[in-house]
Design a protein around this motif. Structure first.
Motif, PDB file in Angstrom:
ATOM      1  N   ALA A 113      -6.694   1.740   0.613  1.00 24.57           N
ATOM      2  CA  ALA A 113      -5.156   1.741   0.372  1.00 24.57           C
ATOM      3  C   ALA A 113      -4.518   2.500   1.445  1.00 24.57           C
ATOM      4  O   ALA A 113      -3.284   2.098   1.726  1.00 24.57           O
ATOM      5  CB  ALA A 113      -4.926   2.116  -0.934  1.00 24.57           C
ATOM      6  N   LEU A 114      -5.091   3.574   1.611  1.00 24.37           N
ATOM      7  CA  LEU A 114      -4.724   4.630   2.519  1.00 24.37           C
ATOM      8  C   LEU A 114      -4.718   4.191   4.113  1.00 24.37           C
ATOM      9  O   LEU A 114      -4.472   4.895   4.961  1.00 24.37           O
ATOM     10  CB  LEU A 114      -5.247   5.779   2.242  1.00 24.37           C
ATOM     11  N   ASN A 115      -5.569   2.998   4.378  1.00 27.06           N
ATOM     12  CA  ASN A 115      -5.889   2.636   5.596  1.00 27.06           C
ATOM     13  C   ASN A 115      -6.573   3.532   6.304  1.00 27.06           C
ATOM     14  O   ASN A 115      -6.007   4.009   7.535  1.00 27.06           O
ATOM     15  CB  ASN A 115      -4.670   2.234   6.354  1.00 27.06           C
ATOM     16  N   MET A 116      -7.475   4.113   5.944  1.00 32.27           N
ATOM     17  CA  MET A 116      -8.311   5.157   6.472  1.00 32.27           C
ATOM     18  C   MET A 116      -9.579   4.980   6.206  1.00 32.27           C
ATOM     19  O   MET A 116     -10.103   4.252   5.460  1.00 32.27           O
ATOM     20  CB  MET A 116      -7.960   6.682   6.190  1.00 32.27           C
ATOM     21  N   ALA A 120       0.849  -1.215   0.141  1.00 27.58           N
ATOM     22  CA  ALA A 120      -0.005  -0.012   0.036  1.00 27.58           C
ATOM     23  C   ALA A 120       0.905   1.252   0.123  1.00 27.58           C
ATOM     24  O   ALA A 120       1.951   1.239   0.619  1.00 27.58           O
ATOM     25  CB  ALA A 120      -0.924   0.031   1.212  1.00 27.58           C
ATOM     26  N   PRO A 121       0.320   2.449  -0.522  1.00 28.89           N
ATOM     27  CA  PRO A 121       0.941   3.682  -0.623  1.00 28.89           C
ATOM     28  C   PRO A 121       1.030   4.005   0.878  1.00 28.89           C
ATOM     29  O   PRO A 121       0.175   3.427   1.881  1.00 28.89           O
ATOM     30  CB  PRO A 121       0.256   4.581  -1.281  1.00 28.89           C
TER      31      PRO A 121
END
Lengths: 182, 182
Positions: free
Chosen positions: B163-166, A134-135
Motif C-alpha cells: 500500500a505504501l509502495n515501499m 493507496a494511501p
DNA sequence: ATGCGATGCGTCAATGTGCCGCAGGATAGA
DNA sequence: TCTATCCTGCGGCACATTGACGCATCGCAT
C-alpha cells in the motif's frame, strides 16, 4: 471597431519552458502575452491594458511562493478570467492556498500545453473523484510536509532544515530533484 | 434563554480513529457530535437540528461514495460553519475540488486533534506570516504515517508495504528498531 | 497433503545521508 | 566602502539505509 481577439497571459520566468509554452499554445490557437517576473506583473497590474486576457497561467516556480502573492490582485483586476496556477513544486498546502486566493485551478509540472488548456477549461469539481487506491507513500507525505514547512519559513532552506532537524545539505539535495512521484 | 454551546460535527466512519478523535477533541474543550456514514449525513442534512455545529470535520474515507459529494449540501446547510476535509488518501486534485466545493481547509492524515483544530482556525492563506508551530521531523511524521497504515491493514506488513509502495524488507527493518527518534 | 501468502533474516550492490569545507551573493551596520 | 553574517549551491568522503533476491518456516484454507 472589431472585437479584439481573446488571448492568454503567461506569467513565468523560466525562459526555455516559457518559450516552448508560447509556441505550443500558439499552435493551438491561443495568442500569448508574457510577463517574465513579479515586477513586470506588478507594473502590469498597476496599469492594466484595456484589452484583458481571457486566461492566465501563473507559474510560481520562483524561490519561495511569491507567485501566490500576486494572485489576489490578479483576481481583482481580472474578475472574469480563468486563472491557472502552475508549479514545479506542487503541494497540497499551496494548492489549497491558491484556490482560496482565487485561482480556478492548480496544476503540477511537468504539464503539457494540452494539460494546461484542459485544466483551464475543465473547472468543475469532479465529485466522483474517488480516493486514490493507496494511501500516500511515505515519500509523498514527507514531500508535502517539507513543502509546508518550507513555505512557513518563506523558502529559507537553512531555517527549514533547522526546524525539521535535518541537514541542510540533505534538504538541499531532496529539493534538487523536482518530481516526487510516489 | 441560555445560549447553546458550540460543538463540532465529526463525519467519519473509522471507529477507532473516530473515538480517539472525539476524546482528544473533548479534552480540548470541543463537544463532538458524530455521524458514522454517508447515509447518516444524508438524513441529518434532510432535517438539520435547530442547533447547528460551528465546525465540521469531514473524513473523505467514507465507505462507498466519496465524501466530496456531501460537501455542497453541507455547505448549503451550514453557510457559516468552518468545514475541514480530512483524508488519508490526500491528493492535490481532491484538495482543489474540496476547496472549490466549499471546504475551508483540507488536511491529510495522519493528523492529530491539534492539527485539526489548527487547520480549522488558521484559514488564511499562508502569504504573510508563518505559523510559529514546531514542525514534526520528517522521520517522526513518516513513522506515524506508517503506524497508521499498518493499523489499517491489521498489522499485515506485506500488505502495508504494498500500500505504501515501499519495499517489504525496508518496512520490516524500520519496524525492527523501535526508537522512533525524531 | 498441498498451495498460498506472510514473516524473519542474510547478503550485496546501489543510493542516500551526515558532516566538513569553500566560494559567491545579499544585507545590515560601522 | 569595508566588514560581519547569513544563506546558498556544490564537491567530496565515510557510513547508513534501501532495493532486490533468496530461503526456511509457519499458519491457514482447500
Amino acid at each position: 471597431m472589431s472585437e479584439q481577439q481573446a488571448y492568454l497571459l503567461l506569467i513565468d520566468d523560466d525562459e526555455s519552458f516559457g518559450q516552448l509554452m508560447v509556441r505550443a499554445l500558439a499552435r493551438r490557437g491561443w495568442p500569448v502575452e508574457r510577463l517574465h517576473n513579479a515586477n513586470a506583473v506588478e507594473t502590469w497590474l498597476d496599469v492594466p491594458p484595456p484589452h484583458l486576457p481571457e486566461r492566465v497561467v501563473l507559474d510560481l516556480n520562483l524561490a519561495g511562493d511569491s507567485g501566490l502573492r500576486l494572485l489576489p490582485r490578479l483576481r481583482e483586476v481580472l474578475p472574469d478570467s480563468k486563472i491557472l496556477v502552475l508549479t514545479g513544486f506542487a503541494s497540497i498546502a499551496t494548492a489549497v492556498d491558491a484556490i482560496k486566493l482565487g485561482a480556478d485551478n492548480y496544476l503540477a509540472k511537468p504539464a503539457s500545453a494540452d494539460d494546461i488548456l484542459h485544466a483551464l477549461d475543465d473547472l468543475e469539481p469532479n465529485l466522483e473523484q474517488a480516493a486514490p487506491e493507496a494511501p500516500m507513500s511515505v515519500r509523498r507525505l514527507a514531500w508535502e510536509h517539507i513543502q509546508r514547512v518550507l513555505a512557513e519559513h518563506d523558502g529559507n532552506i537553512s531555517a527549514t532544515a533547522r526546524a525539521l532537524n535535518m541537514h541542510r545539505r540533505t534538504l538541499q539535495r531532496m529539493l534538487a530533484k523536482k518530481p516526487v512521484s510516489r
